[in-house]
Design an enzyme around this catalytic site. Structure first.
Site, PDB file in Angstrom:
ATOM      1  N   LYS A  14       0.829  -1.215   0.000  1.00 22.79           N
ATOM      2  CA  LYS A  14       0.000   0.000   0.000  1.00 22.79           C
ATOM      3  C   LYS A  14       0.864   1.265   0.000  1.00 22.79           C
ATOM      4  O   LYS A  14       0.617   2.179  -0.775  1.00 22.79           O
ATOM      5  CB  LYS A  14      -0.939   0.029   1.226  1.00 22.79           C
ATOM      6  CG  LYS A  14      -1.914  -1.132   1.299  1.00 22.79           C
ATOM      7  CD  LYS A  14      -2.910  -0.964   2.443  1.00 22.79           C
ATOM      8  CE  LYS A  14      -2.296  -1.048   3.828  1.00 22.79           C
ATOM      9  NZ  LYS A  14      -1.719  -2.365   4.193  1.00 22.79           N
ATOM     10  N   ARG A  89      -9.609   0.721   8.927  1.00 20.42           N
ATOM     11  CA  ARG A  89      -9.243  -0.662   9.243  1.00 20.42           C
ATOM     12  C   ARG A  89     -10.349  -1.374  10.013  1.00 20.42           C
ATOM     13  O   ARG A  89     -10.189  -2.548  10.360  1.00 20.42           O
ATOM     14  CB  ARG A  89      -7.978  -0.666  10.097  1.00 20.42           C
ATOM     15  CG  ARG A  89      -6.697  -0.941   9.329  1.00 20.42           C
ATOM     16  CD  ARG A  89      -5.561  -0.828  10.326  1.00 20.42           C
ATOM     17  NE  ARG A  89      -4.373  -1.539   9.995  1.00 20.42           N
ATOM     18  CZ  ARG A  89      -3.287  -1.001   9.438  1.00 20.42           C
ATOM     19  NH1 ARG A  89      -3.274   0.257   9.081  1.00 20.42           N
ATOM     20  NH2 ARG A  89      -2.214  -1.716   9.252  1.00 20.42           N
ATOM     21  N   ARG A 128      11.337  -6.242   4.580  1.00 19.22           N
ATOM     22  CA  ARG A 128      11.230  -4.808   4.862  1.00 19.22           C
ATOM     23  C   ARG A 128      11.824  -4.498   6.235  1.00 19.22           C
ATOM     24  O   ARG A 128      12.486  -3.482   6.415  1.00 19.22           O
ATOM     25  CB  ARG A 128       9.751  -4.388   4.794  1.00 19.22           C
ATOM     26  CG  ARG A 128       9.541  -2.901   4.974  1.00 19.22           C
ATOM     27  CD  ARG A 128       8.126  -2.493   4.652  1.00 19.22           C
ATOM     28  NE  ARG A 128       7.194  -2.804   5.719  1.00 19.22           N
ATOM     29  CZ  ARG A 128       5.869  -2.604   5.644  1.00 19.22           C
ATOM     30  NH1 ARG A 128       5.330  -2.143   4.528  1.00 19.22           N
ATOM     31  NH2 ARG A 128       5.087  -2.889   6.647  1.00 19.22           N
ATOM     32  N   ARG A 134      11.532  -0.938  11.495  1.00 19.19           N
ATOM     33  CA  ARG A 134      10.234  -1.109  12.152  1.00 19.19           C
ATOM     34  C   ARG A 134      10.219  -2.382  12.978  1.00 19.19           C
ATOM     35  O   ARG A 134      10.335  -3.478  12.428  1.00 19.19           O
ATOM     36  CB  ARG A 134       9.109  -1.157  11.105  1.00 19.19           C
ATOM     37  CG  ARG A 134       8.639   0.194  10.661  1.00 19.19           C
ATOM     38  CD  ARG A 134       7.513   0.079   9.657  1.00 19.19           C
ATOM     39  NE  ARG A 134       6.319  -0.595  10.174  1.00 19.19           N
ATOM     40  CZ  ARG A 134       5.169  -0.636   9.535  1.00 19.19           C
ATOM     41  NH1 ARG A 134       5.054  -0.038   8.355  1.00 19.19           N
ATOM     42  NH2 ARG A 134       4.139  -1.259  10.055  1.00 19.19           N
ATOM     43  N   ARG A 146      -0.560  -9.282  13.212  1.00 19.37           N
ATOM     44  CA  ARG A 146      -1.099  -8.224  12.336  1.00 19.37           C
ATOM     45  C   ARG A 146      -1.946  -8.834  11.218  1.00 19.37           C
ATOM     46  O   ARG A 146      -2.989  -8.277  10.852  1.00 19.37           O
ATOM     47  CB  ARG A 146       0.046  -7.392  11.756  1.00 19.37           C
ATOM     48  CG  ARG A 146       0.644  -6.462  12.817  1.00 19.37           C
ATOM     49  CD  ARG A 146       2.043  -6.017  12.439  1.00 19.37           C
ATOM     50  NE  ARG A 146       2.073  -5.167  11.267  1.00 19.37           N
ATOM     51  CZ  ARG A 146       3.159  -5.019  10.502  1.00 19.37           C
ATOM     52  NH1 ARG A 146       4.275  -5.666  10.771  1.00 19.37           N
ATOM     53  NH2 ARG A 146       3.118  -4.202   9.468  1.00 19.37           N
TER      54      ARG A 146
END
Ligand code: AMP
Length: 191
Positions: A14, A89, A128, A134, A146
């Site tokens: 996204k 969400r 990532r 992160r 998640r």
């Protein structure tokens, strides 16, 4: 205004695709995850609160998230439109977004949902995590949570937009540019 909800599970691409869309259509990119992370960095009280949820891979409560999103939208005068990335969400957030956008004389134009299978998501997120710093991308149990939260609380938001004939699913697997062109094609057909 062209207001796009860019939808999909964590790791669907996204953020990457939002950057391409804002360049092409001159839109404002609003990522609730990015806004929370900048609050964490700035050590604001919102950041402290958000961190306690994000560290577990849970959703930040609706009330806080909705209020923050509305404040962000209100910072822009006469934009061409927004890309909402990571918001809404929950169905509550989607309902609140409808009411809020109506109050400022606009609405969601379409929801673009990037489809990627779970196994590929985990690989992408762990990759990532190697450079993003992160914490929630570096721990496989947080990633799993998640994805679980997405399947249990977020996936259903698609139905809200399906019922308004605004939902379009796009294959999110392939080269980045290839996926971008799929999105451009859908938007150009719609507007
Ligand atoms: P993201 O950058 O979109 O992957 O979001 C990172 C984390 O921020 C999520 O796992 C949630 O904890 C939180 N978050 C981001 N957007 C929302 C939202 N719309 N509602 C609730 N929590 C959110």
């Amino acid at each position: 205004m062209l207001n796009i909800v860019l939808f999909g599970p964590p790791g669907a691409g996204k953020g990457t695709q939002a950057e391409k869309l804002i360049d092409k259509y001159e839109l404002v990119h609003l990522s609730t995850g990015d806004i929370f992370r900048s609050n964490i960095k700035g050590e604001t009280s919102l950041g402290v609160l958000a961190k306690s949820y994000m560290d577990k891979g849970e959703l930040v409560p609706d009330e806080v998230t909705i209020q923050m999103l509305e404040q962000e939208v209100n910072k822009y005068t006469a934009p061409n439109g927004f890309i909402f990335d990571g918001f809404p969400r929950t169905t509550n957030q989607a309902l609140a977004l409808d009411v809020f956008l109506n109050s400022i004389g606009t609405d969601v134009s379409l929801m673009l949902a990037l489809e990627v299978v779970d196994k590929e998501l985990i690989t992408r997120l762990l990759n990532r995590g190697k450079d993003s710093g992160r914490a929630d991308d570096q721990d496989e149990s947080i990633i799993a949570n998640r994805i679980k939260v997405y399947n249990e609380q977020t996936a259903i938001v698609a139905e809200h937009y399906e019922s308004q004939n605004k939902f379009i699913s796009v294959n999110g697997v392939g080269e980045i540019d290839e996926i971008t062109h799929r999105l451009f094609d859908v938007i150009n057909n719609k507007v």
